[in-house]
Structures are given as structure tokens and as C-alpha cells.
Design a protein around this motif. Structure first.
Motif, PDB file in Angstrom:
ATOM      1  N   ASP A  31      52.506  37.029  -3.380  1.00  8.61           N
ATOM      2  CA  ASP A  31      51.866  36.260  -2.311  1.00  8.61           C
ATOM      3  C   ASP A  31      50.436  35.805  -2.617  1.00  8.61           C
ATOM      4  N   LYS A  32      49.820  36.373  -3.645  1.00  9.88           N
ATOM      5  CA  LYS A  32      48.422  35.995  -3.918  1.00  9.88           C
ATOM      6  C   LYS A  32      48.337  34.556  -4.417  1.00  9.88           C
ATOM      7  N   LEU A  33      47.214  33.929  -4.138  1.00  9.08           N
ATOM      8  CA  LEU A  33      46.945  32.624  -4.729  1.00  9.08           C
ATOM      9  C   LEU A  33      46.772  32.827  -6.231  1.00  9.08           C
ATOM     10  N   ARG A 227      43.846  24.389 -10.076  1.00  7.48           N
ATOM     11  CA  ARG A 227      44.425  25.580  -9.495  1.00  7.48           C
ATOM     12  C   ARG A 227      44.719  26.619 -10.582  1.00  7.48           C
TER      13      ARG A 227
ATOM     14  N   ARG B  88      58.993  30.726   2.877  1.00 10.13           N
ATOM     15  CA  ARG B  88      58.027  31.803   3.114  1.00 10.13           C
ATOM     16  C   ARG B  88      57.443  31.735   4.517  1.00 10.13           C
ATOM     17  N   ALA B 136      49.034  36.318   3.711  1.00  8.39           N
ATOM     18  CA  ALA B 136      50.049  35.855   2.759  1.00  8.39           C
ATOM     19  C   ALA B 136      50.605  34.502   3.225  1.00  8.39           C
ATOM     20  N   ASN B 139      48.083  31.888   2.487  1.00 11.28           N
ATOM     21  CA  ASN B 139      48.140  31.495   1.076  1.00 11.28           C
ATOM     22  C   ASN B 139      49.240  30.473   0.829  1.00 11.28           C
ATOM     23  N   GLU B 143      48.762  26.678  -0.528  1.00 14.92           N
ATOM     24  CA  GLU B 143      49.489  26.115  -1.678  1.00 14.92           C
ATOM     25  C   GLU B 143      50.149  24.785  -1.315  1.00 14.92           C
ATOM     26  N   GLN B 146      47.460  22.233  -1.067  1.00 13.04           N
ATOM     27  CA  GLN B 146      47.030  21.862  -2.423  1.00 13.04           C
ATOM     28  C   GLN B 146      48.038  20.911  -3.066  1.00 13.04           C
ATOM     29  N   PHE B 156      40.278  17.889  -7.885  1.00 11.22           N
ATOM     30  CA  PHE B 156      40.347  19.298  -7.508  1.00 11.22           C
ATOM     31  C   PHE B 156      39.080  19.790  -6.807  1.00 11.22           C
TER      32      PHE B 156
END
Lengths: 291, 176
Positions: A31-33, A227, B88, B136, B139, B143, B146, B156
């Protein structure tokens, strides 16, 4: 009818989910970036290459368990420094790590009277706890802060004592603050280490003449190119307990997450004078696998 | 275990009488989308740009990097679509008004980036109450944002500038 079943089903699953939340840890959810678990240091803790950070290893977040493994090689003019290890991260709160360091003296071994290719070995057992803060989220000026302990066991006791070290075992204590300043795409870390290790312990701990623990500093600054890609620099001050002219360490690094699970780090490392052999500068290569 | 519980409950259900208006029995009010906006009505609240949760950037550079108001709204739409399809976090959006979410998220991004919009949505704490989101989940959302920004070719460093406005709101949008 269907509606009621759905409602009671939802209620049950919501209840079950909240119970599971409280009790069960999720394993390897990832789950971490990406990159926020840090790279692996030569001592096994998560961080830069030579500096320990406040990061917690593994890709887990608050209710999970993650792991990572690393292998690192530093090729120096007169020595070969190799480290490998494993680490487990629990709830993005606790990190437990182990690393083995092998330091090959190559031709210098003979010159020092140790024998051609004599290798110093050391085991490092680490534990780190995140006290507060979040390197990505929350107050933009409040860093993630962790405290750590690294217990080191040098496996060449007679040799390091002959060199002048007081002990073949020692413990480092660290406190680290790490923050990603998103506005500038810059990550900064500062670590204070209370240590009596000579060359991180490869040459033992303290000195027979009574030199012991001192406060040392580790600083890292990194710029996020994307990223997955980061470049940066690190500095690590070191004591000179053995009066051998032990130098501070510096490196310039580039880290790239090939996938969410694999990070490679390449660096130019300047480890200065080691065992009176000057100008030990060379290539640092590290690979980390994390879940 | 959950399956067994659901199955048990299923078996325990008695066949209900026909012609029962269950919505009425349970006091469920049917929500009707506004014919003009396509959004469900929400409880009245005080509208203010302060609800956006941060002060906006100044200058023309960032709005341009995000493709202006139109580009920003597209990125917000794409972020919501990616998240809705993301296993998720898709559960969080199941009973959510996605029409309204796209509009308010677009307004928030537009306001924070200094592209000249007003934010008409609720404050972060109210808007995320009861969602039970974790870091979580956050995150995963980051994502997706992003990815949406990458697809829109936002540099970026500029992507991170938007994130720098959003990241400090973590406490207000997570509950666990």
C-alpha cells in the motif's frame, strides 16, 4: 426481499470488516507510495544508502506487514564492501532489520599482516520505531520522526582489538527526521547517531585508550525527478576513535524503482581513508526487493 | 466466515408479504437527481472557498501546466473514473454521487491551482465523513491522480505542487 438481504449482508460484512480491521494484519498488500519505504542502508535499516532515515521498511501501511531484502556492493580502490540483509515493517510503525557486512581487504590484507583477501564480517541487528509524523501527509513542516537502535557484532574480535578497538560489540542509537517537501519535490533527512563504532563497526568499537560513544550526524537531500526516480546526496560524519584518520562519508546517488517492488540505487561514494588507506572512492550499487 | 453469516441470514429470511413498500417501512426517502445538474441534493451548507482546505497558488504557470480550467476538470474526471474502477478503493464510491464528486473535485483542483474557480463543495471533514478512508486508500487515490496528471502530460514538479496542497488535508479525509 432482495433489498433486505442486501442490507443485512452489508451490515454483517461491514461489521465483520471492522472487526477484521481491528484484529487482522494485511500481509504484503503493497500500500505504500513507491519509494516511500526508502532504500536499504549498508546497516540494513531503511534510508538512503549510507544514512538511516525515519522511514519504515516494507510496502505496508497502517494495518499491514511488509518486508524487504537488499544486496549492496561498494567497489573501492583497495577494498570491496558488501552488505546484504532483510527487514520487516509492521504497521508502518516498527522496523526490524538484519544485515551482514563483509569487508574484503584484498591486497591490503597482506600489507596489514592479515593475509591476502582477509575479510572483516559484521552482523547488524536493527530496530526502529516511528514516533510521530508522516513523511508525505499531514503538516507540511512536521517531519516523520523515528528512533532506532542498531546492535552490531563484529565477527573479527581478535583483529579489531589488535587494531586498538576496545570491543567487538557495540550499539548505535539513532533519531531521524524525514520529510518530503512536495511543493519543491525535495526530500530531506537528518539523523543524529550516538555511536562508538569504528568504520561503522567493521573495525570494532571504541578504543583501548578509552574513547567511547560520540554524537554523529547523517544528512540526506534528494530531488524527485519522477514518481520512480530520485537523485540526491548524503553525508555521514564518523568518529576517529582509533586515530587512523577515519573520514566522514559522502555519496551522490540515483535511485530508480524499476517496478513497485524493485528499487535499484547507484551512487558515487567517497569513504575517505579506511585503515590508513586514503581516498577510498568508488561505485555503490544496491538492489532492494520489497513487498 | 462472512459468507457463512450472509448465507445464514439469507436462510433465516422469511418470505415477506407481497405489496409491501419497503422503502416506506424503513423510512427510506428516494433520492432524485436534479434534472439540470444531474446531482443528488445535499444538506444545505455554507459555501466558501475556505472549504477547499488550502490557500490557492498564485500566478499563471501552474494553471497552464495543467491545461487550464478545461484540462484541470479532465484530470479530476479521470482521477474519479480511475478510482471508481480501482479494486483497492472502489467500495468507497459505491453509494457516492460521482457526478457531484467530479464537479467539486474539479473545482477544488482549479481553485487550489489558482486557475480562477470558486469551490462550491463542502469542507473536507464533512465531505469525507463516514467514508472510513485510510491512509492506504489515500495512497491509492494519489496514485490515480498521478496517473491522470501523467496522462495529461503535467510536469512532475507541478504534479507535486498540487499534491502539496492536498497532502496536509490527510487528517480531515481519513478516519482510521
Amino acid at each position: 426481499m432482495r433489498k433486505i438481504v442486501l442490507i443485512s449482508g452489508c451490515m454483517v460484512s461491514a461489521f465483520c470488516a471492522s472487526v477484521a480491521q481491528a484484529e487482522e494484519l494485511e500481509w504484503f498488500e503493497g500500500d505504500k507510495l513507491v519509494l516511500t519505504n526508502g532504500a536499504s542502508t549498508v546497516e540494513g535499516a531503511s534510508g538512503g544508502g549510507i544514512a538511516t532515515w525515519a522511514t519504515i521498511s516494507g510496502l505496508e501501511m497502517d494495518n499491514g506487514v511488509g518486508v524487504s531484502a537488499h544486496i549492496t556492493a561498494i567497489d573501492l580502490p583497495d577494498f570491496g564492501f558488501q552488505s546484504h540483509g532483510v527487514s520487516i515493517g509492521i504497521k508502518n510503525r516498527v522496523e526490524l532489520s538484519y544485515a551482514r557486512q563483509n569487508f574484503d581487504t584484498r591486497d591490503v590484507g597482506e600489507a596489514l599482516g592479515l593475509g591476502q583477501g582477509y575479510v572483516f564480517n559484521q552482523d547488524v541487528f536493527g530496530a526502529k520505531v516511528r514516533l510521530f509524523g508522516d513523511m508525505v501527509y499531514g503538516d507540511p513542516l512536521l517531519p516523520q520522526v523515528s528512533v532506532g537502535v542498531q546492535h552490531k557484532r563484529n565477527l573479527d574480535g581478535p583483529v579489531v582489538r589488535a587494531v586498538g578497538a576496545a570491543d567487538d560489540e557495540g550499539t548505535d542509537y539513532t533519531i531521524s527526521a524525514t520529510k518530503l517537501f512536495l511543493r519543491h519535490s525535495i526530500l530531506m533527512n537528518a539523523t543524529v547517531r550516538y555511536t562508538n563504532a569504528n568504520q561503522t563497526g567493521l573495525l570494532g568499537f571504541g578504543s583501548a585508550s578509552g574513547k567511547g560513544h560520540t554524537v554523529q550526524f547523517e544528512g540526506s537531500i534528494a530531488y524527485q525527478l519522477s514518481r520512480r526516480a530520485v537523485i540526491g546526496a548524503e553525508v555521514r560524519t564518523k568518529p576517529d576513535n582509533l586515530d587512523l584518520g577515519e573520514d566522514d562519508w559522502i555519496d551522490l546517488f540515483a535511485a530508480y524503482a524499476i517496478s513497485d517492488n524493485i528499487t535499484v540505487t547507484a551512487a558515487y561514494a567517497d569513504l575517505g581513508s579506511i585503515a590508513t588507506f586514503e581516498d577510498q572512492r568508488g561505485a555503490f550499487l544496491s538492489a532492494q526487493l520489497a513487498f | 466466515m462472512i459468507k457463512t453469516a450472509i448465507l445464514t441470514l439469507f436462510l433465516l429470511q422469511q418470505a415477506p408479504a407481497e405489496n409491501v413498500d419497503w422503502d416506506k417501512e424503513f423510512g427510506v426517502e428516494e433520492r432524485v437527481r436534479d434534472p439540470e445538474t444531474g446531482e443528488f441534493p445535499v444538506e444545505p451548507y455554507q459555501q466558501s472557498n475556505e472549504n477547499a482546505g488550502a490557500k490557492p497558488f498564485q500566478g499563471e504557470q501552474l494553471p497552464a501546466a495543467f491545461g487550464g480550467r478545461e484540462g484541470i476538470q479532465k484530470i479530476a474526471d479521470r482521477t474519479v473514473e480511475l478510482s471508481e474502477a480501482d479494486p483497492r478503493i472502489s467500495d468507497i464510491f459505491v453509494s457516492h454521487d460521482m457526478v457531484r464528486l467530479k464537479r467539486t473535485l474539479g473545482e477544488q483542483f482549479c481553485y487550489l491551482l489558482g486557475a480562477g474557480c470558486d469551490y462550491s463543495g463542502r469542507d473536507m471533514r464533512t465531505a469525507h465523513a463516514g467514508l472510513g478512508a485510510t491512509k492506504a486508500d489515500l495512497n491509492a487515490l494519489v496514485e490515480n491522480l498521478q496517473k491522470a496528471m501523467r496522462e495529461a502530460k503535467v510536469p512532475f514538479a507541478d504534479q507535486n505542487k498540487l499534491l502539496s496542497k492536498l497532502a496536509p488535508m490527510s487528517k480531515d479525509v481519513t478516519e482510521r
